[in-house]
Design a protein around this motif. Structure first.
Motif, PDB file in Angstrom:
ATOM      1  N   ALA A   1      12.562  31.049  69.772  1.00  0.00           N
ATOM      2  CA  ALA A   1      12.744  32.293  69.035  1.00  0.00           C
ATOM      3  C   ALA A   1      14.000  33.040  69.460  1.00  0.00           C
ATOM      4  O   ALA A   1      14.571  33.805  68.691  1.00  0.00           O
TER       5      ALA A   1
ATOM      6  N   LEU B   1       8.250  40.131  77.662  1.00  0.00           N
ATOM      7  CA  LEU B   1       8.899  39.006  78.347  1.00  0.00           C
ATOM      8  C   LEU B   1       8.987  39.223  79.854  1.00  0.00           C
ATOM      9  O   LEU B   1       9.048  38.266  80.621  1.00  0.00           O
TER      10      LEU B   1
ATOM     11  N   THR C   1       5.485  30.308  78.823  1.00  0.00           N
ATOM     12  CA  THR C   1       5.735  31.165  77.665  1.00  0.00           C
ATOM     13  C   THR C   1       7.234  31.357  77.461  1.00  0.00           C
ATOM     14  O   THR C   1       7.753  31.251  76.346  1.00  0.00           O
TER      15      THR C   1
ATOM     16  N   GLN D   1       6.127  40.825  71.895  1.00  0.00           N
ATOM     17  CA  GLN D   1       5.605  40.088  73.051  1.00  0.00           C
ATOM     18  C   GLN D   1       6.402  40.435  74.311  1.00  0.00           C
ATOM     19  O   GLN D   1       7.628  40.307  74.321  1.00  0.00           O
TER      20      GLN D   1
ATOM     21  N   PHE E   1       9.925  30.453  74.368  1.00  0.00           N
ATOM     22  CA  PHE E   1      10.816  31.395  73.691  1.00  0.00           C
ATOM     23  C   PHE E   1      12.278  30.972  73.792  1.00  0.00           C
ATOM     24  O   PHE E   1      13.024  31.055  72.821  1.00  0.00           O
TER      25      PHE E   1
END
Ligand SMILES: Nc1ncnc2c1ncn2[C@@H]1O[C@H](COP(=O)(O)OP(=O)(O)O)[C@@H](O)[C@H]1O
Ligand SMILES: [Mg+2]
Lengths: 319, 311
Positions: free
Chosen positions: A90, A75, A82, A73, A86
């Motif tokens: 994650a 960044l 979003t 994904q 994260f």
């Protein structure tokens, strides 16, 4: 696909009508569960790389080119919502300044549980239980009783443990540690490094470990990237890097570390000063301080060459 | 708690000290109340009689003790000039001043806090520039002139508010409040400027703090981030707000004159013109006590907000 993929990352800020770059064309891969070291003198761009990954670069600085992907994904340029998802989820980060890293007016339990609420939707008793578990995992004794305590009731080392607990509470896949022990007592340093090592194995974290201390890095990392003047000089597994660095700067950096075998007082500092960003042209940034420099080194950036699992950027290595 | 009690006793000490100094100053004044009341033609006997009636012939220390003893019982003595009970005068005028200050304080907080926060969040954007312009105007306009401007605008121009005068609660809540709007604005604007600037700079400082960066790195939402930042920014704002509350009593005296409100200003000015020393002493002490009380409350709030102060 690697967990973290950085391609041709440039970080800079506008000054006097042009971009001054502090990270210049960094490319790296970090697989799940691996530990990658990022080493280099202070000012070489390690922290700005970490902040770029977290999308936390501070005002004039920004990513000017390149791509950063986590689990594929993108960044760079991702919407704030979003990124918020994260960050702390994650991917997570532990900074250097543990003394100032916790909010002084909230109990540490509140701060931990707010992270749990943000990412795992946990509140009340469930959040409490997970918070206690996280504190236990970072080696804080009587964690349930400590939840109500304020940061000023903890030592620097303990605060760093709390910050690590916050960073791992939502089981990130990537943990960035930006000089997590530099501000701590030497005795505490080893404990924190040990803790990170343990957590990495227990939770299967990938670790991006930033330091200027080669010995600490060797204890915990599988691989390292040597950074200088915002550029990658060399990348290698720890063993080969310590045995035979390919790049003259890697060599110089290793020579700085005092060895037990050395006669007392023998230090080998690198001559000259670290470069100032903005003064760097297209040349190899290490050329002015390099004993092996060729005329070409001061004119043109060397290409990145691959040697099996290793990479290096030096004209001396070009056949 | 112990620290708060210590502060309380400290404040009482300050009150006693202020009353002593005031008493001493009053008695060092060459113009006696007897001269003011009886005139320059009064004979020595008349003056002696006047002083004897009011206990002014006793030693200063005895006078002080008599006054202090009565004050402790809530008896503020009698006017030297017209012999009315000072407690009654204060009970009539004090609520008006207190209400004016409270409204002005509420207006100041209600405008200044959001304004300061928004201009910190949107640093160097139009809101911030507007807030800064407002603050510059706010601190540079004298209160009495602002009062006159407000009368010209809100009373004479728009006709929404009375140009002055006091309307008691008995006449209805709305007419009463309407009469307080312009005075409260006139008194409050300066403090909107002071408090909003402090809020902005405190917020700005905290937003750069390492722990806020950590909170962002942990992915906290906007709301939580706001709470985390604001609570850290509160202590200096509380201090400034408490000081402002105290100072407002000083400026309220002028605003009351502009809007002809029957507050303490009239009682105090009368007392000054007539050398009604005990009355002056009482009013000044009450204002001092309010100032000290505001600081005590600020202290308690500090302890509530910041656990590091609590130890
Ligand atoms: N806010 C900033 N504005 C301009 N330059 C900055 C800023 N922050 C850092 N730098 C510069 O970026 C370069 C890299 O910094 P950094 O990544 O923090 O180095 P380190 O490797 O020590 O972590 C340094 O030369 C530093 O001076
Ligand atoms: Mg750094």
């Amino acid at each position: 696909m690697a967990l973290l993929e950085i391609d041709d990352l440039h970080v800079g800020f506008p000054a006097g009508g042009r971009m001054v770059e502090v990270v210049r064309g960094l490319t790296l891969r970090l697989d799940a569960g691996q530990a990658l070291g990022l080493v280099g003198e202070s000012g070489s761009g390690k922290s700005q790389t970490a902040l770029a990954v977290m999308s936390l670069l501070r005002k004039p600085l920004r990513v000017t080119r390149g791509s950063i992907r986590l689990e594929g994904q993108e960044l760079v340029g991702a919407p704030e919502a979003t990124l918020r998802h994260f960050r702390g989820g994650a991917m997570s980060i532990v900074f250097q300044d543990a003394m100032a890293g916790l909010n002084p007016v909230f109990p540490i339990g509140t701060q931990l549980m707010d992270v749990l609420a943000a990412h795992r939707g946990l509140t009340g008793r469930a959040a409490r239980a997970v918070a206690v578990e996280a504190l236990e995992m970072v080696g804080i004794r009587e964690p349930a009783a400590r939840l109500g305590h304020y940061p000023h009731q903890f030592s620097g080392g303990m605060r760093q443990r709390v910050l690590i607990a916050m960073a791992i509470a939502c089981r990130p896949k990537l943990l960035i540690a930006d000089e997590p022990t530099t501000a701590l007592d030497v005795t505490v340093q080893a404990q924190i490094v040990e803790l990170l090592h343990e957590l990495r194995q227990k939770l299967g974290l990938a670790l991006l470990f930033i330091t200027h201390n080669l010995d600490l890095m060797a204890e915990i990392c599988d691989r390292a990237i040597v950074l200088y003047g915002g550029r990658m000089m060399e990348e290698a597994p720890i063993g080969p890097l310590f045995e035979a660095p390919l790049h003259p700067y890697g060599r110089a950096l290793l020579d700085c570390v005092p060895r037990l075998a050395d006669e007392p007082g023998a230090l080998h500092p690198i001559e000259g000063a670290a470069p100032t960003p903005g003064r760097l042209g297209e040349a190899c940034p290490f050329a002015p301080r390099c004993g092996l420099a060729l005329p070409r080194c001061a004119e043109e950036a060397p290409p990145e060459l691959a040697f099996g699992p290793r990479r290096a950027a030096c004209w001396r290595l070009v056949p | 708690m112990a620290a708060l009690l210590a502060r309380l006793f400290g404040s009482l000490g300050v009150l006693v000290a202020v009353s002593l100094v005031l008493f001493a100053l009053i008695h060092a004044n060459p113009v006696s109340p007897a001269r003011v009341v009886l005139g320059n033609d009064a004979s020595e006997e008349d003056i002696a009689e006047f002083n004897a009636e009011r206990g002014l012939d006793r030693p200063v220390a005895a006078q002080y003790l008599a006054w202090a003893g009565a004050a402790l019982r809530g008896e503020f003595g009698r006017s030297l000039v017209d012999d009315t009970a000072i407690t009654r005068t204060i009970a009539q005028t004090m609520p008006v001043t207190l209400e004016l200050v409270l409204w002005a304080f509420l207006v100041a907080l209600a405008v200044a806090l959001p304004l300061g926060i928004v201009s910190a969040l949107y640093e160097d954007r139009w809101v911030d520039h507007l807030a800064r312009a407002l603050a510059t105007i706010g601190v540079s306009i004298p209160g009495f002139w602002l009062g006159l401007m407000l009368i010209a605008w809100g009373a004479v121009g728009l006709g929404w508010f009375p140009a002055g005068g006091y309307v008691s609660w008995e006449m209805g809540a709305w007419p009463h409040l309407r009469a307080m709007v312009l005075p409260a604005l006139a008194l409050g604007l300066y403090y909107v400027a002071i408090i909003s600037r402090m809020t902005r700079s405190a917020m700005g400082d905290v937003m750069l703090a390492e722990h806020v960066r950590v909170s962002r790195a942990m992915g906290l939402g906007r709301g939580r981030l706001m709470v985390y930042t604001l609570r850290n920014a509160l202590p200096p704002v509380i201090t400034v707000a408490a000081m402002s509350f105290g100072y407002m009593f000083g400026w309220a005296l002028i605003v009351e004159q502009v809007f002809t409100l029957p507050g303490m200003s009239r009682a105090l000015l009368n007392a000054i013109f007539r050398r009604d020393y005990i009355m002056i002493l009482d009013i000044v002490l009450i204002i001092t006590a309010i100032f000290l009380l505001a600081n005590l409350i600020a202290d308690a709030l500090h302890r509530l907000v910041d656990p590091r102060v609590a130890r």
